[in-house]
Design an enzyme around this catalytic site. Sequence first.
Site, PDB file in Angstrom:
ATOM      1  N   TYR A 162      -2.168   0.803   9.629  1.00  0.00           N
ATOM      2  CA  TYR A 162      -2.881  -0.700   8.896  1.00  0.00           C
ATOM      3  C   TYR A 162      -0.877  -0.188   7.729  1.00  0.00           C
ATOM      4  CZ  TYR A 162      -4.113  -1.441   4.073  1.00  0.00           C
ATOM      5  OH  TYR A 162      -4.083  -1.499   2.358  1.00  0.00           O
ATOM      6  N   THR A 165       0.907  -1.169  -0.198  1.00  0.00           N
ATOM      7  CA  THR A 165      -0.024   0.216   0.030  1.00  0.00           C
ATOM      8  C   THR A 165       0.763   1.511   0.485  1.00  0.00           C
ATOM      9  OG1 THR A 165      -1.571   1.271   1.493  1.00  0.00           O
ATOM     10  CG2 THR A 165      -0.155  -0.455   2.231  1.00  0.00           C
TER      11      THR A 165
HETATM   12  N1  UFG Z   1     -13.099  10.964   2.178  1.00  0.00           N
HETATM   13  C1  UFG Z   1     -14.172  11.926   3.196  1.00  0.00           C
HETATM   14  N2  UFG Z   1     -15.233  11.083   3.136  1.00  0.00           N
HETATM   15  C2  UFG Z   1     -15.495   9.915   3.214  1.00  0.00           C
HETATM   16  C3  UFG Z   1     -14.645   8.699   2.933  1.00  0.00           C
HETATM   17  C4  UFG Z   1     -12.927   9.454   2.494  1.00  0.00           C
HETATM   18  O1  UFG Z   1     -13.903  12.880   3.016  1.00  0.00           O
HETATM   19  O2  UFG Z   1     -16.499   9.111   2.777  1.00  0.00           O
HETATM   20  C5  UFG Z   1     -11.652  11.047   2.291  1.00  0.00           C
HETATM   21  C6  UFG Z   1     -10.634  10.771   3.290  1.00  0.00           C
HETATM   22  O3  UFG Z   1     -10.177  11.692   4.676  1.00  0.00           O
HETATM   23  C7  UFG Z   1      -9.086  11.190   2.234  1.00  0.00           C
HETATM   24  C8  UFG Z   1      -9.821  10.061   0.867  1.00  0.00           C
HETATM   25  O4  UFG Z   1     -10.902  10.909   1.068  1.00  0.00           O
HETATM   26  O5  UFG Z   1      -8.687  12.548   2.494  1.00  0.00           O
HETATM   27  C9  UFG Z   1      -9.430   9.703   0.525  1.00  0.00           C
HETATM   28  O6  UFG Z   1     -10.130   8.301   1.743  1.00  0.00           O
HETATM   29  P1  UFG Z   1     -10.388   6.624   1.362  1.00  0.00           P
HETATM   30  O7  UFG Z   1     -10.439   5.621   2.477  1.00  0.00           O
HETATM   31  O8  UFG Z   1     -11.284   6.179  -0.161  1.00  0.00           O
HETATM   32  O9  UFG Z   1      -8.843   6.228   0.911  1.00  0.00           O
HETATM   33  P2  UFG Z   1      -7.359   6.271   2.118  1.00  0.00           P
HETATM   34  O10 UFG Z   1      -6.954   7.129   2.192  1.00  0.00           O
HETATM   35  O11 UFG Z   1      -7.593   6.268   3.133  1.00  0.00           O
HETATM   36  O12 UFG Z   1      -6.578   3.976   2.304  1.00  0.00           O
HETATM   37  C10 UFG Z   1      -6.220   4.190   0.789  1.00  0.00           C
HETATM   38  C11 UFG Z   1      -6.888   2.384   0.847  1.00  0.00           C
HETATM   39  C12 UFG Z   1      -5.658   2.541   1.440  1.00  0.00           C
HETATM   40  C13 UFG Z   1      -4.298   2.726   0.937  1.00  0.00           C
HETATM   41  C14 UFG Z   1      -4.401   4.423   0.514  1.00  0.00           C
HETATM   42  C15 UFG Z   1      -3.096   4.659  -0.071  1.00  0.00           C
HETATM   43  O13 UFG Z   1      -7.678   2.047   1.323  1.00  0.00           O
HETATM   44  O14 UFG Z   1      -5.035   0.756   2.052  1.00  0.00           O
HETATM   45  O15 UFG Z   1      -5.637   4.668  -0.047  1.00  0.00           O
HETATM   46  O16 UFG Z   1      -3.183   6.473  -0.065  1.00  0.00           O
HETATM   47  F1  UFG Z   1      -2.918   2.359   1.518  1.00  0.00           F
END
Ligand code: UFG
Length: 334
Positions: free
Chosen positions: A141, A117
């Site tokens: 994670y 990741t």
């Molecule tokens: N976000 C919102 N509202 C939501 C969901 C997400 O504003 O309802 C924002 C989060 O705060 C973040 C962005 O959208 O700023 C992306 O969030 P995600 O939950 O879609 O993804 P993450 O970046 O947290 O995580 C994903 C994968 C991981 C990986 C990571 C790498 O789930 O496995 O990307 O950047 F490690």
Amino acid sequence: MAVLVTGGAGYIGSNMVLALHDRGERVIVLDDLSTGLRDLLLPEVPFVQGDIGDDSLLDQIFTTHAIDTVIHFAARIVVPDSVTDPLGYYLNNTVKAHRLISACVRHGVGHFIFSSTAAVYGESASQAVHEASDLKPISPYGTSKLMVEWMLRDTAAAHGIKALALRYFNVAGADPQGRSGQSGHNATHLIKVAVEAALGLRPHMTLFGADYPTRDGTCIRDYVHVSDLIAAHLCGLDYLKQSPKGFSVYNCAYGRGASVLEVIDSVKRISGVDFSVLQAGRRAGDPASIIADGQALRRDLGWQPCHDSLDEMVRHALMWERKRSNLQPYSHQS
Ligand code: UFG
């Protein structure tokens, strides 16, 4: 010889199984169905329901099937959950991966592809991270996955297994043929959440944090279409078979970022629905910006992505969600 896909009933794993099957490979799926769904799998693909940390089950699988390659997806993947339940993440993602890798060594498995990741990098400022960038995960994670990379590197050196870790950035979209996509309940990933809001499956969505040091104050991520990610694994399989190297690691992303507001705008534009977005504070464990330098994967493995468009990812995610929710076909699909 056969390929064992752990987590093969999940979002990315099920797309992997379809691609291997399309390519004529023999595939066996191991999944505990904690988040995966049996109906994402083709009935003809052998399926074992169980735990990747169960030594005797692993011995049974490796003894029954002539497995030469393991592609390991099974893991817990929600960054904020890992902050509140670090031990659960270290058990599922790290300790159980140790059991799986040990079984591979016991049974002489030749090749191992690991779903790592972007979270191994942590905060990356405005620079695109490349494989040699500093590794400073800011969530359990990310740490839980980084430890597996290190186990694989050392195991490859000691035991001759050839291993590849692919560092996924933000995986999105669905199979363009509509055979699989993100299906779990209680979605937390941005595009799925926004798509659910657009389709009226949730009353609104929440935007976490608008005070980041980015171009519009919201977090920036490098979204990659799931089909391009799967294509990277297929390149990886071919590469491992020819490569003299024991362990390699590659970023898997396009090298450009979209902000949360840009994603929401794309979902609103393509769905034609101006759904409600509530604003909240920052979510634990979120780096402000993370963008990949994805050149090495193209150069060394010959990866040629075909779906490098945020709108296309959103369109496929909308198509899948409509199908999954038994809604009317989407009128703007292409
Ligand atoms: N976000 C919102 N509202 C939501 C969901 C997400 O504003 O309802 C924002 C989060 O705060 C973040 C962005 O959208 O700023 C992306 O969030 P995600 O939950 O879609 O993804 P993450 O970046 O947290 O995580 C994903 C994968 C991981 C990986 C990571 C790498 O789930 O496995 O990307 O950047 F490690």
